[in-house]
Write an enzyme that holds these catalytic residues in place. Sequence first.
Site, short mmCIF file in Angstrom:
data_model
loop_
_atom_site.label_atom_id
_atom_site.label_comp_id
_atom_site.label_asym_id
_atom_site.label_seq_id
_atom_site.Cartn_x
_atom_site.Cartn_y
_atom_site.Cartn_z
N ASN A 195 88.59 72.73 16.69
CA ASN A 195 87.63 72.69 17.81
C ASN A 195 88.35 72.07 19.00
O ASN A 195 88.60 70.88 19.03
CB ASN A 195 86.43 71.83 17.40
CG ASN A 195 85.45 71.62 18.54
OD1 ASN A 195 85.56 72.25 19.59
ND2 ASN A 195 84.50 70.72 18.32
N LYS A 197 87.19 71.76 21.94
CA LYS A 197 86.26 71.13 22.89
C LYS A 197 86.60 71.60 24.30
O LYS A 197 87.00 72.75 24.47
CB LYS A 197 86.28 69.60 22.72
CG LYS A 197 86.13 69.20 21.24
CD LYS A 197 85.92 67.75 21.01
CE LYS A 197 85.77 67.49 19.51
NZ LYS A 197 85.45 66.10 19.19
N HIS A 237 77.17 70.72 17.17
CA HIS A 237 78.12 69.61 17.19
C HIS A 237 77.41 68.37 17.74
O HIS A 237 76.57 68.47 18.63
CB HIS A 237 79.33 69.96 18.06
CG HIS A 237 80.46 69.00 17.90
ND1 HIS A 237 80.46 67.76 18.50
CD2 HIS A 237 81.60 69.09 17.18
CE1 HIS A 237 81.58 67.13 18.15
NE2 HIS A 237 82.28 67.91 17.35
N GLU A 255 78.28 66.20 19.76
CA GLU A 255 78.42 66.02 21.21
C GLU A 255 77.35 66.83 21.95
O GLU A 255 76.85 66.40 22.98
CB GLU A 255 79.84 66.42 21.64
CG GLU A 255 80.86 65.39 21.17
CD GLU A 255 82.27 65.93 21.00
OE1 GLU A 255 82.56 67.05 21.46
OE2 GLU A 255 83.08 65.21 20.38
N GLU A 259 80.41 65.82 9.93
CA GLU A 259 81.19 65.05 10.89
C GLU A 259 80.47 63.75 11.22
O GLU A 259 79.58 63.74 12.08
CB GLU A 259 81.40 65.85 12.18
CG GLU A 259 82.12 67.16 11.99
CD GLU A 259 82.79 67.63 13.28
OE1 GLU A 259 83.99 67.93 13.23
OE2 GLU A 259 82.13 67.66 14.33
N GLY A 317 87.11 61.33 16.98
CA GLY A 317 87.96 60.87 18.07
C GLY A 317 88.27 59.38 18.05
O GLY A 317 88.76 58.83 19.03
N SER A 340 88.56 62.73 12.93
CA SER A 340 89.88 62.08 12.82
C SER A 340 90.73 62.59 11.66
O SER A 340 91.48 61.82 11.05
CB SER A 340 89.72 60.55 12.73
OG SER A 340 89.13 60.04 13.92
#
Length: 248
Positions: free
Chosen positions: A9, A11, A93, A95, A163, A169, A208
């Site tokens: 991904n 992003k 996701h 985010e 996730e 991250g 990660s």
Amino acid sequence: MQRKLAAGNWKMNGDVQALSMLDTLAQAHNKAQTDILICPPAHLLSQAVARAAPGPVNIGGQNCHHAASGAHTGDISAGMLRETGATAVILGHSERREAYHESDADVRAKATAAQNAGLLPLVCLGESLAERDAGEALAVIRGQLQGSVPENSTGDTLVIAYEPIWAIGTGKIPSMAQIAEVHACLRNDLREMLGDTGASVRLLYGGSVKASNAAEIFALPHVDGALVGGASLTAEDFSPIITALAHS
Ligand code: 13P
């Protein structure tokens, strides 16, 4: 039995030059025993497809609207993604769930649209650190699964990515026992929801994932691959993760 899946991904990262990594991946994993997917930003999709095909790397989007067309400025439909040559799409996701308040029902509607357009949806779910600390991780994840997965999904038409938000991250990952617990729980619930085909829905871990921790994660039961963010941006970082998956 489905092949394992290494998915990247990007992003909101990457440019035309970054697509050269597709050539490197194709050379290094020409006879790949695993599925490989790269999801770049929308403006790169057509070029990525042209560059990757025919070859071992598939191309996917990062979001779609649930409607086929209409007055939705700035959005893209599943059919439009498919028209670029993309074969998959990341949905729900964390985010997007956070920034655009996407609910489980929204994610399910998008995943249904993706399936109807012939795209493979990668439905993301995962708990926050506060939910993990409160002992609510499994309840949160199970609720997201129930609410986000379209009825009649099969191992051919659905991928789930676990996730944990606090692992994205950050360089932090859950313990191997925690990942195994969540994946076993997701597997059980998918069997209950979908019947036998629930056993073949691929369950990816994301957050990660790096070359240094990939082998350990891929050795866990019910981990069928990874959804990788930062370490999917270059072939140098992503290629060893694909190799670790192929050897798992
Ligand atoms: P990182 O691999 O950069 O932690 O991102 C994970 C992710 O969000 C993939 O969708």
